[in-house]
Design a protein around this motif. Structure first.
Motif: not given
Length: 243
Positions: A32-40
């Motif tokens: 699981v890889e979360v991109n906080l800026e993109k909200g994805e």
């Protein structure tokens, strides 16, 4: 197989870690890889995992939805998806729209017998600040983290996020009491001008984050409505200064 999902409700690094941990604990999910800026969140699975399973695994403050994939051969289904998304967005914005409606109605009723545009605008701005600061006060610890996600000044000066609700309260009282109105109008232009720049950038970048205009008590998405409410206040401030 990899799938990308939209995650709303994340405001900081600890939120990112919480989402990654919750999704990683599900069977058949390998990464699981979360991109906080993109909200994805990019989720890698060894075998298919239902979206509902992913939703149930997340803490209540987060919402998960599948990222739309455009398909020119399925215009009907895509249109249906967009309608559902729009409906969901309006449902989320309902508290904000109701609050603005009640503030506007109260401001009109205060002056309907002896109408004055300037008095109406001062009371609207005063009530706006008081009500919005109240919701921010409900979670003074959580608000700064949400606010700095899009406000340029709060990003660079963390203390600004902590005192912002008190600034709003002070401005609200100044407008309602007609105390140093000119100063309050100038501060309004500066404060909301900075925030509006951040809101505009967030909307242009199409980031999926939570709007902190009503604090963290209500889960509001960042939409054009936030830009519009700030613009209304800025326009009123400009008109009052001109007059």
């Amino acid at each position: 197989m990899k799938h990308i999902y939209i995650i709303t409700g994340m405001t900081c690094g600890s939120c990112k870690a919480s989402v990654e941990k919750s999704l990683s604990n599900i069977d058949n999910i390998t990464n699981v890889e979360v991109n906080l800026e993109k909200g994805e969140a990019e989720v890698t699975m060894s075998s298919h995992v239902a979206t509902e399973t992913l939703k149930k695994a997340l803490p209540e403050k987060y919402t998960l939805s599948e990222k739309e994939v455009k398909n020119v051969f399925a215009s009907t289904s895509t249109s249906s998806f967009e309608m559902e998304q729009e409906k969901s967005k309006l449902q989320q914005l309902k508290p904000l729209l109701l609050i603005i409606f009640y503030i506007a109605t109260a401001s009109v009723l205060l002056h309907y017998k002896d109408w004055s545009w300037s008095a109406f605008m001062l009371d609207f701005m005063g009530l706006f600040y008081i009500v919005f600061s109240f919701f921010k006060m409900l979670d003074l610890k959580g608000f700064p983290e949400s606010f700095k996600m899009y406000d340029p000044l709060a990003k660079r000066v963390p203390a600004y996020g902590w005192i912002y609700p008190f600034i709003e309260t002070a401005l609200g009282l100044m407008f309602l009491m007609r105390f140093e109105v000119k100063i309050a109008l100038i501060v309004t232009l500066v404060v909301l001008g900075i925030t509006t720049i951040g809101v505009t950038k967030t909307l242009l970048d199409k980031k999926s984050i939570r709007c902190a205009c009503l604090g963290t008590a209500l889960k509001l998405p960042m939409t054009e409505a936030t830009f519009i409410e700030n613009t209304i206040m800025i326009v009123m401030a400009v008109l009052m200064l001109i007059n």
